[in-house]
Design a protein around this motif. Sequence first.
Motif, mmCIF file in Angstrom:
data_model
loop_
_atom_site.group_PDB
_atom_site.id
_atom_site.type_symbol
_atom_site.label_atom_id
_atom_site.label_comp_id
_atom_site.label_asym_id
_atom_site.label_seq_id
_atom_site.Cartn_x
_atom_site.Cartn_y
_atom_site.Cartn_z
ATOM 1 N N ALA A 109 4.639 -0.095 68.339
ATOM 2 C CA ALA A 109 5.521 1.027 68.679
ATOM 3 C C ALA A 109 6.849 0.902 67.942
ATOM 4 O O ALA A 109 7.306 -0.204 67.668
ATOM 5 C CB ALA A 109 5.767 1.062 70.182
ATOM 6 N N ARG A 110 7.466 2.039 67.640
ATOM 7 C CA ARG A 110 8.831 2.049 67.092
ATOM 8 C C ARG A 110 9.847 1.931 68.215
ATOM 9 O O ARG A 110 10.981 1.532 67.981
ATOM 10 C CB ARG A 110 9.075 3.335 66.306
ATOM 11 C CG ARG A 110 8.300 3.367 64.989
ATOM 12 C CD ARG A 110 8.682 4.544 64.124
ATOM 13 N NE ARG A 110 10.087 4.495 63.775
ATOM 14 C CZ ARG A 110 10.902 5.549 63.760
ATOM 15 N NH1 ARG A 110 10.445 6.754 64.060
ATOM 16 N NH2 ARG A 110 12.163 5.426 63.455
ATOM 17 N N HIS A 111 9.463 2.304 69.442
ATOM 18 C CA HIS A 111 10.337 2.216 70.610
ATOM 19 C C HIS A 111 9.453 1.855 71.800
ATOM 20 O O HIS A 111 8.493 2.565 72.098
ATOM 21 C CB HIS A 111 11.041 3.552 70.838
ATOM 22 C CG HIS A 111 12.130 3.520 71.856
ATOM 23 N ND1 HIS A 111 12.660 4.668 72.393
ATOM 24 C CD2 HIS A 111 12.809 2.493 72.440
ATOM 25 C CE1 HIS A 111 13.620 4.352 73.248
ATOM 26 N NE2 HIS A 111 13.717 3.032 73.289
ATOM 27 N N ALA A 112 9.754 0.754 72.462
ATOM 28 C CA ALA A 112 8.978 0.326 73.625
ATOM 29 C C ALA A 112 9.929 0.036 74.770
ATOM 30 O O ALA A 112 10.985 -0.574 74.572
ATOM 31 C CB ALA A 112 8.156 -0.916 73.292
ATOM 32 N N LEU A 113 9.564 0.487 75.950
ATOM 33 C CA LEU A 113 10.383 0.300 77.149
ATOM 34 C C LEU A 113 9.566 -0.412 78.213
ATOM 35 O O LEU A 113 8.342 -0.258 78.287
ATOM 36 C CB LEU A 113 10.860 1.658 77.679
ATOM 37 C CG LEU A 113 11.728 2.461 76.714
ATOM 38 C CD1 LEU A 113 11.962 3.864 77.263
ATOM 39 C CD2 LEU A 113 13.055 1.749 76.479
ATOM 40 N N ASN A 172 14.187 7.372 78.584
ATOM 41 C CA ASN A 172 13.312 8.205 77.768
ATOM 42 C C ASN A 172 13.014 7.553 76.423
ATOM 43 O O ASN A 172 13.895 6.950 75.807
ATOM 44 C CB ASN A 172 13.935 9.584 77.534
ATOM 45 C CG ASN A 172 13.989 10.403 78.791
ATOM 46 O OD1 ASN A 172 13.142 10.273 79.676
ATOM 47 N ND2 ASN A 172 14.977 11.266 78.902
ATOM 48 N N LEU A 173 11.762 7.688 75.984
ATOM 49 C CA LEU A 173 11.403 7.236 74.641
ATOM 50 C C LEU A 173 12.101 8.127 73.626
ATOM 51 O O LEU A 173 12.169 9.347 73.808
ATOM 52 C CB LEU A 173 9.885 7.307 74.443
ATOM 53 C CG LEU A 173 9.068 6.281 75.208
ATOM 54 C CD1 LEU A 173 7.572 6.603 75.101
ATOM 55 C CD2 LEU A 173 9.347 4.877 74.697
ATOM 56 N N GLU A 174 12.603 7.523 72.556
ATOM 57 C CA GLU A 174 13.350 8.267 71.541
ATOM 58 C C GLU A 174 12.711 8.222 70.159
ATOM 59 O O GLU A 174 13.034 9.041 69.306
ATOM 60 C CB GLU A 174 14.783 7.734 71.468
ATOM 61 C CG GLU A 174 15.538 7.929 72.773
ATOM 62 C CD GLU A 174 16.910 7.282 72.762
ATOM 63 O OE1 GLU A 174 17.249 6.562 71.789
ATOM 64 O OE2 GLU A 174 17.637 7.490 73.747
ATOM 65 N N GLY A 181 5.704 5.474 70.514
ATOM 66 C CA GLY A 181 6.465 4.837 71.578
ATOM 67 C C GLY A 181 5.530 4.282 72.631
ATOM 68 O O GLY A 181 4.374 4.694 72.728
ATOM 69 N N ALA A 182 6.030 3.329 73.428
ATOM 70 C CA ALA A 182 5.188 2.718 74.452
ATOM 71 C C ALA A 182 5.976 2.476 75.726
ATOM 72 O O ALA A 182 7.156 2.125 75.680
ATOM 73 C CB ALA A 182 4.613 1.405 73.943
ATOM 74 N N LEU A 183 5.303 2.660 76.838
ATOM 75 C CA LEU A 183 5.827 2.306 78.147
ATOM 76 C C LEU A 183 5.029 1.096 78.621
ATOM 77 O O LEU A 183 3.794 1.112 78.588
ATOM 78 C CB LEU A 183 5.677 3.464 79.133
ATOM 79 C CG LEU A 183 6.352 4.772 78.747
ATOM 80 C CD1 LEU A 183 6.060 5.855 79.785
ATOM 81 C CD2 LEU A 183 7.857 4.594 78.566
ATOM 82 N N CYS A 184 5.735 0.044 79.030
ATOM 83 C CA CYS A 184 5.087 -1.211 79.401
ATOM 84 C C CYS A 184 5.409 -1.579 80.842
ATOM 85 O O CYS A 184 6.491 -1.266 81.349
ATOM 86 C CB CYS A 184 5.587 -2.354 78.511
ATOM 87 S SG CYS A 184 5.416 -2.086 76.742
ATOM 88 N N ASP A 185 4.477 -2.288 81.476
ATOM 89 C CA ASP A 185 4.719 -2.954 82.748
ATOM 90 C C ASP A 185 4.231 -4.396 82.580
ATOM 91 O O ASP A 185 3.786 -4.756 81.482
ATOM 92 C CB ASP A 185 4.066 -2.186 83.916
ATOM 93 C CG ASP A 185 2.549 -2.220 83.945
ATOM 94 O OD1 ASP A 185 1.923 -3.042 83.242
ATOM 95 O OD2 ASP A 185 1.965 -1.413 84.694
ATOM 96 N N THR A 227 2.928 10.436 69.463
ATOM 97 C CA THR A 227 3.906 11.476 69.140
ATOM 98 C C THR A 227 4.724 11.848 70.372
ATOM 99 O O THR A 227 4.307 11.605 71.517
ATOM 100 C CB THR A 227 3.206 12.760 68.644
ATOM 101 O OG1 THR A 227 2.439 13.309 69.725
ATOM 102 C CG2 THR A 227 2.314 12.489 67.442
ATOM 103 N N GLU A 228 5.863 12.470 70.139
ATOM 104 C CA GLU A 228 6.681 12.961 71.244
ATOM 105 C C GLU A 228 5.922 14.022 72.035
ATOM 106 O O GLU A 228 6.019 14.079 73.264
ATOM 107 C CB GLU A 228 8.002 13.524 70.728
ATOM 108 C CG GLU A 228 8.925 13.970 71.834
ATOM 109 C CD GLU A 228 10.295 14.393 71.359
ATOM 110 O OE1 GLU A 228 11.099 14.803 72.220
ATOM 111 O OE2 GLU A 228 10.583 14.325 70.142
ATOM 112 N N GLU A 229 5.156 14.840 71.366
ATOM 113 C CA GLU A 229 4.376 15.881 72.039
ATOM 114 C C GLU A 229 3.364 15.263 73.013
ATOM 115 O O GLU A 229 3.207 15.725 74.152
ATOM 116 C CB GLU A 229 3.655 16.743 71.001
ATOM 117 C CG GLU A 229 2.846 17.862 71.597
ATOM 118 C CD GLU A 229 2.162 18.724 70.545
ATOM 119 O OE1 GLU A 229 1.419 19.615 70.965
ATOM 120 O OE2 GLU A 229 2.361 18.503 69.339
#
Length: 87
Positions: free
Chosen positions: A22-26, A36-38, A42-46, A55-57
């Motif tokens: 990912a270019r942005h991971a939270l 918010n992912l920017e 992008g990735a959301l992690c737990d 993609t943003e879409e």
Amino acid sequence: MINLGNRIFSGRLLNQKWGIGARHALYHKDGHWYNNLERFPGALCDPRGYVKFETEEEYRNCPNVTVGEETNVRGGISSIPDYVRVT
């Protein structure tokens, strides 16, 4: 970031450790609330896995995800069909 014993977890660290790409991971400890992912992908992690959005879409149109001032995930990210569990 969250400190679990001797370890500090962050999206950036897990992105590298798990090879998410990912270019942005939270990261969030329970997978329900994020900034918010920017940048994409992008990735959301737990603590147990992640969901990658190419993609943003894709991110904004995910039925489990509500993007506003912050990102809220109904049922946590593990409820999203594309969730990748990492052991």
